[in-house]
Design an enzyme around this catalytic site. Structure first.
Site, short mmCIF file in Angstrom:
data_model
loop_
_atom_site.label_atom_id
_atom_site.label_comp_id
_atom_site.label_asym_id
_atom_site.label_seq_id
_atom_site.Cartn_x
_atom_site.Cartn_y
_atom_site.Cartn_z
N ASP A 1 16.10 19.14 25.18
CA ASP A 1 14.67 18.95 25.41
C ASP A 1 14.46 19.16 26.91
O ASP A 1 15.31 18.74 27.72
CB ASP A 1 14.24 17.53 25.03
CG ASP A 1 14.05 17.33 23.52
OD1 ASP A 1 14.46 18.23 22.74
OD2 ASP A 1 13.52 16.28 23.13
N CYS B 1 5.67 12.41 31.32
CA CYS B 1 5.88 13.06 30.02
C CYS B 1 4.71 13.98 29.67
O CYS B 1 4.90 15.06 29.10
CB CYS B 1 5.95 12.04 28.88
SG CYS B 1 7.09 10.70 29.12
N1 ARG Z 1 13.95 7.38 27.14
C1 ARG Z 1 12.77 6.92 27.79
C2 ARG Z 1 12.60 5.42 27.59
O1 ARG Z 1 12.07 4.99 26.62
C3 ARG Z 1 11.53 7.65 27.37
C4 ARG Z 1 11.38 8.95 28.08
C5 ARG Z 1 10.11 9.61 27.72
N2 ARG Z 1 9.98 10.83 28.43
C6 ARG Z 1 9.39 11.92 27.98
N3 ARG Z 1 9.36 12.97 28.76
N4 ARG Z 1 8.86 11.99 26.78
O2 ARG Z 1 12.99 4.66 28.39
#
Ligand code: ARG
Length: 378
Positions: A203, A360
């Site tokens: 991704d 995001c």
């Molecule tokens: N893994 C991350 C967390 O929940 C979420 C990252 C979301 N980022 C994105 N580009 N959709 O801590």
């Protein structure tokens, strides 16, 4: 430099902090409730009104998220940044390929997940969830427009993945209750992730750019072969594989490792960073400071949001002195002010369930600057 200078489309972005001139901001239009699949198990909270439902999110939730996304777009426009928006397709349709069928898509709010801009090139990521196989279609009108108007822009689609049975470890989530983070953390800490090494998978949001050096998270959404593809593709860059410990959902690097400006990196205090052998002190030996992010202001994720409370550190840097941060994340805001940033707080929590926070929801098209080598000592 004003808006007119950048009215002409030039795809150019090498890092996460140079002055932002042109960006894509996602939309919540036609967003759908995600459905579990081999790559991910969604734990629908019992109190959520969407329990058991499929298809498009209720109109009211879409409207609330839209208001916040539109506000973000306007805040950026007022600062002279050109903002483009993707075109939602009918996401409430099955995804069918010769290798699998999945009941619906998700949406096109998190532009960061799909589009990786490196210099004059935009790469459509392979993606790794079946629901996201066709998500790039929402960005194609913009990408073709950039391709038509910028003679130097390079438009690349990474190899389309099969995402059949061979791409996932069978029953990865089946033997654990998904709210049992401990078991999943144990698996993830031993780098036993849900995807196999059958084909390259990544991704775009697993990568974070620092000029010549690009850091890529190896986890649920990006496998080693995906990192290898990036390494071979961006052969003038140094692609660093990074892992994080203690993360039950190792996806997308932008809540774990966030470059702030040359010489300053922000890391997640709950998720120790693991660099490749021999690179453990890469930051220190190049004079970079790594600060731990302030604690999130919220004890629990927003209802219907499938990401963690660490969306607190998912802000957008407009230039080395300015950041756009979610307004309720008071500790993060204070920390960034202390670090010398002007903080622009905006409401964004209603948008979270459509794919995350402010970083995001955006994808770079143009930042000023060139490809700089910030890590001479490798
Ligand atoms: N893994 C991350 C967390 O929940 C979420 C990252 C979301 N980022 C994105 N580009 N959709 O801590």
């Amino acid at each position: 430099m004003g808006f007119d200078t950048y009215n002409r489309t030039v795809v150019n972005s090498w890092n996460e902090w140079d002055p932002l001139r042109h960006v894509i901001v996602g939309v919540a239009d036609k967003g759908c409730i995600p459905v579990s699949e081999p790559a991910i198990e969604y734990d629908v909270p019992p109190e959520a009104e969407v329990e058991g439902k499929r298809g498009q999110w209720p109109d009211e939730l879409i409207a609330r998220a839209t208001e916040e996304l539109d506000n973000l777009a306007n805040v950026l426009r007022k600062r002279g940044i050109r903002v483009d928006r993707p075109t939602a397709i009918d996401f409430d349709k099955p995804v069918v390929t010769p290798d699998f069928e999945h009941p619906s898509m998700i949406g096109c709010m998190p532009a960061r997940d799909v589009l990786l801009t490196v210099g004059d090139e935009i790469v459509e990521a392979t993606m790794s969830y079946r629901a996201r196989w066709f998500e790039y279609l929402a960005y194609r009108p913009l990408l073709l427009e950039y391709f038509n108007s910028d003679p130097n822009m390079r438009l690349t689609a990474a190899p389309k993945p099969r995402l059949g049975a061979a791409s996932y470890k069978p029953g990865y989530f089946a033997d654990t209750n998904i709210s049992d983070f401990g078991t999943i953390i144990n698996k993830a800490d031993s780098r036993y992730y849900v995807t196999t090494e059958f084909e390259p998978l990544f991704d775009a949001a697993d990568a974070t750019r620092c000029g010549r050096d690009i850091f890529v998270q190896h986890g649920f959404t990006t496998n080693e072969k995906g990192i290898d593809w990036l390494r071979r593709h961006f052969s003038n860059h140094r692609i660093h594989k990074v892992n994080f410990r203690n993360d039950p959902d190792p996806v997308h690097i932008d809540c774990s490792l966030v470059p702030l400006r040359p010489g300053l990196m922000m890391a997640n205090p709950d998720r120790p960073l693991v660099m490749e052998a021999g690179k453990e002190d890469l930051f220190a030996r190049n004079g970079w400071e790594v600060v731990m992010a302030a604690k999130p202001a919220h004890a629990k994720p927003q209802p219907r949001c499938y990401y963690s409370i660490w969306l607190s550190m998912n802000f957008l840097t407009l230039d080395p002195k300015t950041v756009v941060v979610e307004e309720t994340e008071v500790y993060q805001n204070e920390q960034l002010s202390r670090l010398g940033f002007e903080v622009i707080p905006i409401p964004f929590r209603n948008a979270y369930s459509f794919g995350g926070s402010i970083h995001c929801a955006t994808a770079d098209v143009h930042r000023e600057g060139t490809c700089v080598d910030y890590f001479h000592r490798q």
